[in-house]
Design a protein around this motif. Sequence first.
Motif, PDB file in Angstrom:
ATOM      1  N   LYS A 178       1.115  -1.242   0.063  1.00  0.00           N
ATOM      2  CA  LYS A 178      -0.145  -0.082  -0.119  1.00  0.00           C
ATOM      3  C   LYS A 178       0.782   1.436  -0.153  1.00  0.00           C
ATOM      4  O   LYS A 178       0.416   2.479  -0.331  1.00  0.00           O
ATOM      5  CB  LYS A 178      -0.799  -0.059   0.816  1.00  0.00           C
ATOM      6  N   ALA A 179       1.986   1.170   0.587  1.00  0.00           N
ATOM      7  CA  ALA A 179       3.111   2.049   0.492  1.00  0.00           C
ATOM      8  C   ALA A 179       4.377   2.704  -0.882  1.00  0.00           C
ATOM      9  O   ALA A 179       4.892   3.578  -0.835  1.00  0.00           O
ATOM     10  CB  ALA A 179       3.976   2.310   1.604  1.00  0.00           C
ATOM     11  N   ALA A 180       3.331   1.406  -1.636  1.00  0.00           N
ATOM     12  CA  ALA A 180       4.544   1.292  -2.833  1.00  0.00           C
ATOM     13  C   ALA A 180       4.341   2.799  -3.347  1.00  0.00           C
ATOM     14  O   ALA A 180       3.006   2.973  -3.405  1.00  0.00           O
ATOM     15  CB  ALA A 180       4.719   0.071  -3.440  1.00  0.00           C
ATOM     16  N   LEU A 181       5.226   3.606  -4.322  1.00  0.00           N
ATOM     17  CA  LEU A 181       5.127   3.958  -5.336  1.00  0.00           C
ATOM     18  C   LEU A 181       4.044   4.188  -6.658  1.00  0.00           C
ATOM     19  O   LEU A 181       4.101   5.170  -7.438  1.00  0.00           O
ATOM     20  CB  LEU A 181       5.543   5.647  -4.989  1.00  0.00           C
ATOM     21  N   ASN A 182       4.776   2.619  -7.153  1.00  0.00           N
ATOM     22  CA  ASN A 182       5.113   2.292  -8.391  1.00  0.00           C
ATOM     23  C   ASN A 182       4.645   0.692  -8.673  1.00  0.00           C
ATOM     24  O   ASN A 182       5.150  -0.203  -7.922  1.00  0.00           O
ATOM     25  CB  ASN A 182       5.831   3.075  -9.207  1.00  0.00           C
ATOM     26  N   GLN A 183       4.784   0.288  -9.214  1.00  0.00           N
ATOM     27  CA  GLN A 183       4.381  -1.288  -9.942  1.00  0.00           C
ATOM     28  C   GLN A 183       6.409  -2.183  -9.406  1.00  0.00           C
ATOM     29  O   GLN A 183       5.587  -2.873  -9.368  1.00  0.00           O
ATOM     30  CB  GLN A 183       3.870  -1.568 -11.316  1.00  0.00           C
TER      31      GLN A 183
ATOM     32  N   LYS B 118     -11.226   1.174  -5.248  1.00  0.00           N
ATOM     33  CA  LYS B 118     -10.204   1.889  -5.003  1.00  0.00           C
ATOM     34  C   LYS B 118      -8.749   2.474  -5.823  1.00  0.00           C
ATOM     35  O   LYS B 118      -8.980   1.682  -7.185  1.00  0.00           O
ATOM     36  CB  LYS B 118     -10.053   0.536  -3.921  1.00  0.00           C
ATOM     37  N   ASP B 119      -8.382   2.690  -5.166  1.00  0.00           N
ATOM     38  CA  ASP B 119      -6.275   3.388  -6.073  1.00  0.00           C
ATOM     39  C   ASP B 119      -5.423   2.115  -6.093  1.00  0.00           C
ATOM     40  O   ASP B 119      -5.390   1.663  -6.060  1.00  0.00           O
ATOM     41  CB  ASP B 119      -5.477   3.983  -5.261  1.00  0.00           C
ATOM     42  N   THR B 120      -5.054   1.766  -7.491  1.00  0.00           N
ATOM     43  CA  THR B 120      -4.330   0.712  -8.092  1.00  0.00           C
ATOM     44  C   THR B 120      -4.213  -0.372  -6.904  1.00  0.00           C
ATOM     45  O   THR B 120      -4.947  -1.014  -7.103  1.00  0.00           O
ATOM     46  CB  THR B 120      -2.684   1.269  -7.645  1.00  0.00           C
ATOM     47  N   TRP B 121      -3.248  -0.763  -6.790  1.00  0.00           N
ATOM     48  CA  TRP B 121      -2.758  -2.143  -6.084  1.00  0.00           C
ATOM     49  C   TRP B 121      -4.048  -2.420  -4.725  1.00  0.00           C
ATOM     50  O   TRP B 121      -3.885  -3.290  -4.058  1.00  0.00           O
ATOM     51  CB  TRP B 121      -1.713  -2.708  -6.481  1.00  0.00           C
ATOM     52  N   MET B 122      -4.106  -1.198  -4.280  1.00  0.00           N
ATOM     53  CA  MET B 122      -4.941  -1.535  -2.978  1.00  0.00           C
ATOM     54  C   MET B 122      -6.180  -2.181  -3.113  1.00  0.00           C
ATOM     55  O   MET B 122      -6.787  -2.867  -2.567  1.00  0.00           O
ATOM     56  CB  MET B 122      -4.988  -0.905  -2.421  1.00  0.00           C
ATOM     57  N   GLY B 123      -6.783  -1.959  -4.745  1.00  0.00           N
ATOM     58  CA  GLY B 123      -7.272  -2.884  -4.285  1.00  0.00           C
ATOM     59  C   GLY B 123      -7.689  -4.348  -4.892  1.00  0.00           C
ATOM     60  O   GLY B 123      -8.631  -5.027  -4.618  1.00  0.00           O
ATOM     61  N   TRP B 124      -6.670  -4.957  -4.585  1.00  0.00           N
ATOM     62  CA  TRP B 124      -6.569  -6.211  -4.568  1.00  0.00           C
ATOM     63  C   TRP B 124      -7.018  -6.719  -2.405  1.00  0.00           C
ATOM     64  O   TRP B 124      -6.759  -7.995  -2.670  1.00  0.00           O
ATOM     65  CB  TRP B 124      -4.526  -6.417  -3.968  1.00  0.00           C
ATOM     66  N   PHE B 125      -7.379  -5.996  -1.908  1.00  0.00           N
ATOM     67  CA  PHE B 125      -7.505  -6.192  -0.561  1.00  0.00           C
ATOM     68  C   PHE B 125      -8.270  -5.368   0.024  1.00  0.00           C
ATOM     69  O   PHE B 125      -8.977  -4.547  -0.685  1.00  0.00           O
ATOM     70  CB  PHE B 125      -5.907  -5.348   0.214  1.00  0.00           C
ATOM     71  N   SER B 126      -9.488  -6.633   0.916  1.00  0.00           N
ATOM     72  CA  SER B 126     -10.524  -5.970   1.285  1.00  0.00           C
ATOM     73  C   SER B 126     -10.908  -4.286   2.212  1.00  0.00           C
ATOM     74  O   SER B 126     -11.468  -4.095   1.924  1.00  0.00           O
ATOM     75  CB  SER B 126     -11.577  -7.260   1.674  1.00  0.00           C
TER      76      SER B 126
END
Length: 77
Positions: free
Chosen positions: A32-37, A68-76
């Motif tokens: 979640k803290a990652a700035l990019n892929q 949700k923004d970016t990869w945060m959508g991987w989590f509930s």
Amino acid sequence: MTLSASNAEKDSILESFIAFARGNQEVRDEIKAALNQDQVIDIATSHGYAFDSLTILRRWSKHTDFSKDTWMGWFSD
């Protein structure tokens, strides 16, 4: 990841990483803290999961909650 890894193998590795991250709050926080892929890929690699940006792109819609923004959508949460 070897250069000969198939798309299916890389997809499976990404699936495994997402499952691992869902069960590990510390890793979820890192993601979640990652700035990019590239940072997400580095986090995955540091935990033994090797895949590339094309794998993320190819599998994005299956795992992502687009509200949700970016990869945060991987989590509930």
